[in-house]
Design an enzyme around this catalytic site. Structure first.
Site, mmCIF file in Angstrom:
data_model
loop_
_atom_site.group_PDB
_atom_site.id
_atom_site.type_symbol
_atom_site.label_atom_id
_atom_site.label_comp_id
_atom_site.label_asym_id
_atom_site.label_seq_id
_atom_site.Cartn_x
_atom_site.Cartn_y
_atom_site.Cartn_z
ATOM 1 N N SER A 185 40.192 42.221 51.372
ATOM 2 C CA SER A 185 39.851 41.276 50.306
ATOM 3 C C SER A 185 38.969 40.122 50.763
ATOM 4 C CB SER A 185 41.130 40.732 49.674
ATOM 5 O OG SER A 185 41.943 40.116 50.649
ATOM 6 N N HIS A 213 40.893 45.943 45.517
ATOM 7 C CA HIS A 213 39.457 45.644 45.466
ATOM 8 C C HIS A 213 38.615 46.907 45.523
ATOM 9 C CE1 HIS A 213 39.681 41.225 45.772
ATOM 10 N NE2 HIS A 213 40.784 41.446 46.455
ATOM 11 N N LYS A 244 41.825 42.759 38.478
ATOM 12 C CA LYS A 244 40.427 42.791 38.921
ATOM 13 C C LYS A 244 39.649 43.666 37.928
ATOM 14 C CE LYS A 244 41.853 41.249 43.388
ATOM 15 N NZ LYS A 244 43.303 41.112 43.265
#
Lengths: 397, 397
Positions: A185, A213, A244
């Site tokens: 990250s 991610h 996300k």
């Protein structure tokens, strides 16, 4: 001794505030994705995990609004007891299909997901083997496993040889779970998954990959790290988040049905936490459908980040190499980082300041990240302002 | 050894399913508060934490819808970095005022809140002193503190004498945090807060009270456990959740500004987790405003629960005494509990089956809970069906 004394003597945040360069907890008043409003002013957001900008996509909004009207604003109970909606099950099925796994289990946050898995599977006598740079949520899961007397060992960051060295020392009779971020990250680096999978198989360890991610970012149509390496069926468990690419709040783990069934009935972080809200689940489902039907968005995201990475590198900034939307600009000193952050902010650009002890002092950085919905005008402005401040501060020529 | 072997050999859930009495993960298709739809059928909900039924209140719905339209479906970042909205700050201020504390900090779930506090404050050499029946979220926080080498001790459930015995043995030089549920979630019992506060003061310990099941339930206008005892300013930290009275998903801690400031800058569960969604924060704020302006709702909630508690007790059921909306009916045997649960469900009543090892076998129970929005027709039907099944199964005469 007063347990609060550590709180009374903590002054660093006050000092950074007094210097006028405090970058944290800035209140956003409106969020349009690439542009947000802070302090009444429009600011280009170059620090969000909203990779596809879908939190304001009409279909995602509509799904959240409809689900709220139908089911209410919350579930008031855990999945286990009174907090399961047909909506949760539908999203689990869709995610399992998208990730080509037998089953999926949702959690209420991505952060909670790691601890819903790790201490549930890794008990006394078992080993959790963790990349030393894994995300804080995995670290929290590891610490909980330690707290119930599991063994916790770390290997050098993304170093397959060191992973093998660690695995070799663990007795055959012990259960072994290896955990790694898919995309790390802080730096955006991709895990060396081919080597990690081989090492796990060689030593009989199971593998958990955190694709927080990675989903929507790498792999076929944004399917994540395992897909990127063509190892979809070799990774035992894939975990991820809704906050996300999937545009809301929640987490998930995908894997074999028997493993998911065990977690459903043993995971404290699942059983004793209220389930994700109707709006969040519906938003995540709509975002997943968009990702599935418009895979070209993944390419756009990648090229946006590449554009900035290339430009800043060519201007002379120390930019970490990579191929994800995370583009870290290393300044190597905390005060410099805070000052640069403030100048960017004053010029209408929002990025994240990562300083010690979160990263080593020599890695103090402005962590920038990009969205598929950034337009060229946003990216050009970011590049331009970085250049101006870099020259003014003598960081580039 | 394969770390998954424990999963492959877990069969209890399959067995309970095969017997047709599996009560968990039942999918709700529509939620109107006191009545939900499951399997196409209307069922009276007598097991929810939706104490004031506000998840479908027009003002709460409207607030969630408006916030979604304005801010999008998620914040895509942590409070620390890009996930703070003016909305979060507004709710923190309102909650602080309502609870008469200097400051409040929001977390993404109630479950995460305890671990956002405990291991952040209780470090190596410090002590966390915990009621042995505290909620799983506190237990998770304690285990994390243990994982970073803090000392973890438990005292006998709600036993002030035993708490004193424990505190007396801890060196003066060690930091001490005592944690207790305000209302214990399984039984609805209220903590002996007067004695606990006195013991903490005597031995220099700080006190954390979990008001998850207390806000909106006990105290002046539903202000919780400290208020119930007139000890608002004596309890150092009050934590709570949005997923019960406040109708969405999230958590909070209220306390001195310096403590909150420390947590903001050191709590992993805060810094590395995406913030509560705009919809959830707006819903919680609207629910808080309703609670604040219509305190008579708290009385209605209390009298609804009393009505059922009294009726079931008079019919001869073993009901735990109490004064909260949690009304546990002890059956004392797992199979009996599963069977009774199934019969209730078939008759259109949904409650929670708590069996071993979650509770001791002799405390196997149908945990029922009530809402301010239950009408007499719902309560009467619950009482009627309990009576019929109790007689049929020979549990009451």
């Amino acid at each position: 001794m007063d347990i609060f004394s550590k709180c009374y003597s903590f002054t660093r945040a006050d000092e950074v505030k007094a210097a006028g360069v405090y970058p944290y907890f800035r209140a956003i008043e409106q969020n349009e994705g690439p542009v947000v409003k802070i302090g009444g002013r429009e600011v280009i957001m170059a620090g969000s995990n909203n990779y596809h900008g879908l939190t304001t996509h009409p279909k995602v909004l509509e799904a959240a609004l409809e689900a709220t009207k139908k089911y209410g604003t919350g579930c008031s109970g855990s999945r286990y007891l009174t907090g399961t909606l047909d909506l949760h099950i539908k999203l689990e099925e869709k995610l399992a299909k998208f990730l080509n796994k037998e089953a999926v289990l949702l959690f209420s946050t991505g952060y909670q997901t790691a601890q819903g898995i790790i201490p549930t599977l890794v008990n006394k006598g078992d080993y959790i083997i963790s990349d030393k740079d894994n995300h804080a949520s995995i670290v929290a899961g590891n610490i909980m496993a330690k707290g119930i007397f599991a063994e916790h060992v770390r290997y050098k960051h993304n170093d397959v040889e060191d992973l093998e060295r660690v695995l070799k020392q663990i007795p055959d009779s012990a259960g072994k779970l290896v955990a790694t971020d898919g995309v790390f990250s802080t730096t955006g680096e991709i895990a060396a998954l081919d080597g990690i999978v081989k090492a796990c198989k060689k030593y009989g360890a199971r593998l958990l990959v955190d694709d927080a991610h990675s989903l929507g970012v790498i792999g076929k149509g944004g399917r994540g790290t395992a897909s990127e390496f063509g190892l979809d069926s070799e990774v035992d468990m894939i975990m991820g988040t809704f906050s996300k690419t999937l545009s809301s709040l929640g987490g998930y783990v995908a894997g074999e049905e028997r493993i998911i069934n065990f977690l459903k009935h043993h995971s404290s972080a699942l059983i004793f936490s209220a389930s994700p809200t109707p709006a969040s689940v519906a938003a995540a489902m709509a975002a997943l459908e968009i990702l599935d039907s418009e895979p070209e968005r993944v390419q756009r995201l990648s090229s946006n980040a590449s554009k900035v990475r290339k430009a800043l590198t060519e201007m002379g900034f120390h930019v970490l190499e990579g191929s994800t939307p995370i583009v870290p600009v290393i300044l190597g000193e905390d005060t410099l980082t805070f000052t640069f952050w403030r100048k960017l902010f004053d010029n209408g650009i929002f990025v994240n300041a990562f300083v010690s002890p979160g990263v080593p002092q020599n890695l103090s950085m402005l962590r920038t990240s990009y969205m598929a919905t950034h337009e060229d005008k946003h990216l050009n402005r970011i590049i331009e302002v970085f250049g101006e401040i870099g020259k003014e501060m003598g960081i580039i020529k």
